[in-house]
Design a protein around this motif. Structure first.
Motif, mmCIF file in Angstrom:
data_model
loop_
_atom_site.group_PDB
_atom_site.id
_atom_site.type_symbol
_atom_site.label_atom_id
_atom_site.label_comp_id
_atom_site.label_asym_id
_atom_site.label_seq_id
_atom_site.Cartn_x
_atom_site.Cartn_y
_atom_site.Cartn_z
ATOM 1 N N UNK A 149 0.873 -1.180 0.000
ATOM 2 C CA UNK A 149 0.000 0.000 0.000
ATOM 3 C C UNK A 149 0.899 1.216 0.000
ATOM 4 N N UNK A 150 0.315 2.392 -0.128
ATOM 5 C CA UNK A 150 1.090 3.625 -0.082
ATOM 6 C C UNK A 150 0.767 4.332 1.227
ATOM 7 N N UNK A 151 1.804 4.540 2.078
ATOM 8 C CA UNK A 151 1.591 5.118 3.404
ATOM 9 C C UNK A 151 2.575 6.238 3.638
ATOM 10 N N UNK A 152 2.086 7.340 4.231
ATOM 11 C CA UNK A 152 3.007 8.372 4.674
ATOM 12 C C UNK A 152 3.436 8.038 6.110
ATOM 13 N N UNK A 153 4.216 8.922 6.744
ATOM 14 C CA UNK A 153 4.771 8.610 8.067
ATOM 15 C C UNK A 153 3.670 8.425 9.113
ATOM 16 N N UNK A 154 2.622 9.268 9.064
ATOM 17 C CA UNK A 154 1.544 9.136 10.052
ATOM 18 C C UNK A 154 0.873 7.777 9.939
ATOM 19 N N UNK A 155 0.638 7.316 8.699
ATOM 20 C CA UNK A 155 0.012 6.013 8.508
ATOM 21 C C UNK A 155 0.938 4.889 8.971
ATOM 22 N N UNK A 156 2.238 5.051 8.695
ATOM 23 C CA UNK A 156 3.196 4.035 9.114
ATOM 24 C C UNK A 156 3.171 3.841 10.639
ATOM 25 N N UNK A 157 3.119 4.966 11.345
ATOM 26 C CA UNK A 157 3.186 4.901 12.806
ATOM 27 C C UNK A 157 1.905 4.369 13.427
ATOM 28 N N UNK A 158 0.855 4.324 12.659
ATOM 29 C CA UNK A 158 -0.380 3.719 13.158
ATOM 30 C C UNK A 158 -0.329 2.196 13.070
ATOM 31 N N UNK A 159 0.654 1.691 12.328
ATOM 32 C CA UNK A 159 0.786 0.245 12.188
ATOM 33 C C UNK A 159 1.319 -0.356 13.479
ATOM 34 N N UNK A 160 0.875 -1.542 13.783
ATOM 35 C CA UNK A 160 1.331 -2.225 15.003
ATOM 36 C C UNK A 160 2.806 -2.583 14.878
ATOM 37 N N UNK A 161 3.604 -2.240 15.909
ATOM 38 C CA UNK A 161 5.001 -2.644 15.943
ATOM 39 C C UNK A 161 5.924 -1.779 15.116
ATOM 40 N N UNK A 162 5.551 -0.546 14.783
ATOM 41 C CA UNK A 162 6.397 0.367 14.012
ATOM 42 C C UNK A 162 6.656 1.600 14.858
ATOM 43 N N UNK A 163 7.946 1.971 15.039
ATOM 44 C CA UNK A 163 8.299 3.158 15.815
ATOM 45 C C UNK A 163 9.307 3.991 15.042
ATOM 46 N N UNK A 164 9.394 5.275 15.416
ATOM 47 C CA UNK A 164 10.376 6.188 14.839
ATOM 48 C C UNK A 164 11.065 6.898 15.987
ATOM 49 N N UNK A 165 12.408 6.923 15.989
ATOM 50 C CA UNK A 165 13.162 7.602 17.037
ATOM 51 C C UNK A 165 14.176 8.556 16.401
ATOM 52 N N UNK A 166 14.506 9.620 17.149
ATOM 53 C CA UNK A 166 15.455 10.645 16.698
ATOM 54 C C UNK A 166 16.683 10.588 17.595
ATOM 55 N N UNK A 167 17.871 10.644 17.001
ATOM 56 C CA UNK A 167 19.129 10.693 17.750
ATOM 57 C C UNK A 167 19.866 11.954 17.334
#
Length: 457
Positions: A390-408
């Motif tokens: 499917x086509x997902x932007x970042x907001x849609x990705x983060x709604x998926x179970x088991x997907x996280x984004x972190x900043x360093x």
């Protein structure tokens, strides 16, 4: 129950005196309580050695077949009639009178040709109420109880008695005139029976069913540990938390829990009614670790002996709050490229701006995008997008179970982590910031295709 009444004898003498014209004198009336023994005497000495005087009750001769007393006179069980001809005297005795014995009594003198005044009297017998006290209710405390009940119009006093289930003897409290009584010096956590009788000046009846009830005094054991203690932040990493609990084994064992105390890092912060089952607390220290203690109290609690439930809670500092809390650090397959003199501002692992990653289903994978140190771009502004199943932007990705984004901020990177790969994660992932972009191709459970591929464990 044994008799509560004292029996005594009341005597009434209806007498005649000697004189030229015989005259009789008598008492005008008798008021007695039930179960009293009454003797009525009629004397006419001017008429000695003849037929003695006799009596009537409500105009019926007591020794006649029409009288209700004849059978009792004959067997002598309750009523007796004695004549003394020599003294011109008769004595009528009624033992243990009841209201049925009330009435008008005449002394009949069988004179021949003489009509003296016929002496009479009125016998009035007062009986206790025959009412069975109803609606007995108790409001128990730990060592006392208040008893209420429905009163009776013909009652002027009430007697309350109580005992435990094991006791054979009832204990009486002070008589009361209103339909309520107080019982004290009780034992906590004990079942008691209570009974109430209605009485008046004639005392209490012993020939009716006595109204009874029961109650249990409150338990004096200190509360056991509360159950299901949970700390829930108002929002992600918020210092305002909702603390909830259940009464646990206290409910099953009947142990009273009057209040619940909340202690945070050794300081008591809340005392609430146990029935509230939750309370909102502001952890005013902000970010940091907290030890939260929750325990119940009642009138028998002793400070320092409480059974406390202990829960640890951490409030973290974050620069960007993901839709899911960050997962604990784990060993993750990563592809990193360190570039001393970057040609571009944004890199996806290698200098070609293109990378292929292959993993088996269920594995964890991290896709890391790095900004050069001398770039004006900010890592927090990097966004991810996906083009595959499917086509997902970042907001849609983060709604998926088991997907996280972190900043360093230290290495100026942003990482997309998929905790457990499935076939639906396969496709192209694009990092973008400003005019810069780079891509990953992610293959799940397939052979490596193309050059520059990296296989992770």
């Amino acid at each position: 129950m044994g008799s509560l009444f004292l029996l005594f004898t009341t005597s009434l003498v209806i007498a005649a005196v000697n004189g030229e014209q015989p005259k009789l004198s008598f008492e005008p009336g008798m008021n007695v309580n039930w179960k009293t023994d009454v003797s009525i005497t009629c004397i006419y000495k001017a008429y000695t050695n003849r037929d003695p005087p006799d009596f009537t009750h409500n105009n019926v001769a007591i020794a006649s077949p029409d009288s209700g007393y004849l059978a009792e006179i004959n067997d002598g069980s309750r009523v007796s009639l004695e004549h003394n001809t020599a003294e011109g005297m008769s004595v009528w005795t009624i033992r243990s009178v009841t209201a049925a014995d009330s009435g008008n009594i005449l002394c009949m003198v069988p004179l021949q040709g003489i009509s003296p005044t016929t002496p009479s009297t009125t016998l009035s017998v007062l009986e206790p109420p025959s009412y069975t006290v109803a609606d007995i209710a108790a409001t128990p405390d730990y060592t006392s109880a208040e008893i209420t009940f429905t009163g009776s119009d013909d009652a002027t006093k009430y007697k309350c008695e109580y005992k435990t289930l094991e006791e054979a003897t009832w204990t009486a409290v002070d008589e009361v005139t209103d339909p309520t009584c107080s019982i004290s010096d009780l034992t906590p956590a004990t079942v008691y029976s209570v009974r109430v009788m209605a009485g008046n000046a004639a005392d209490y009846r012993d020939d009716i069913t006595v109204g009874e009830g029961s109650f249990t005094t409150k338990d004096n054991r200190t509360p056991e540990m509360l159950g299901d203690v949970t700390v829930t932040p108002e929002a992600y990493n918020s210092s305002i938390v909702e603390i909830s609990w259940s009464l646990g084994s206290n409910t099953e064992k009947g142990i009273a829990v009057d209040s619940v105390v909340v202690v945070v890092n050794g300081n008591e912060v809340e005392v609430v009614d146990a029935a509230d089952m939750s309370v909102s607390v502001d952890l005013e220290g902000g970010a940091g670790d907290y030890v939260i203690q929750v325990f119940g109290k009642n009138a028998f609690s002793e400070e320092g002996n409480e059974e406390r439930s202990v829960v640890s809670h951490t409030v973290k500092e974050t620069t960007a709050a993901p839709t899911e809390p960050p997962k604990p650090p784990t060993e993750k397959p990563e592809v990193e490229v360190e570039v001393e003199e970057p040609v571009r501002g944004l890199k996806c692992a290698d200098g070609n701006g293109y990378n292929v990653k292959e993993q088996t289903s269920g594995a964890e994978v991290s896709l890391k995008c790095t900004i050069a140190e001398n770039s004006d771009l900010e890592p927090s502004n990097i966004t991810f997008s996906y083009d595959g199943a499917s086509s997902l932007d970042q907001n849609d990705l983060l709604k998926s179970s088991g997907v996280t984004v972190t900043v360093n901020e230290d290495d100026r990177s942003k990482t997309l982590t998929i905790l457990a790969l499935t076939n639906s994660h396969q496709g192209t992932y694009k990092c973008s910031v400003g005019a810069e972009a780079c891509e990953y191709q992610l293959i799940v459970g397939e052979e490596v295709r193309g050059s520059g591929a990296t296989t992770t464990a």
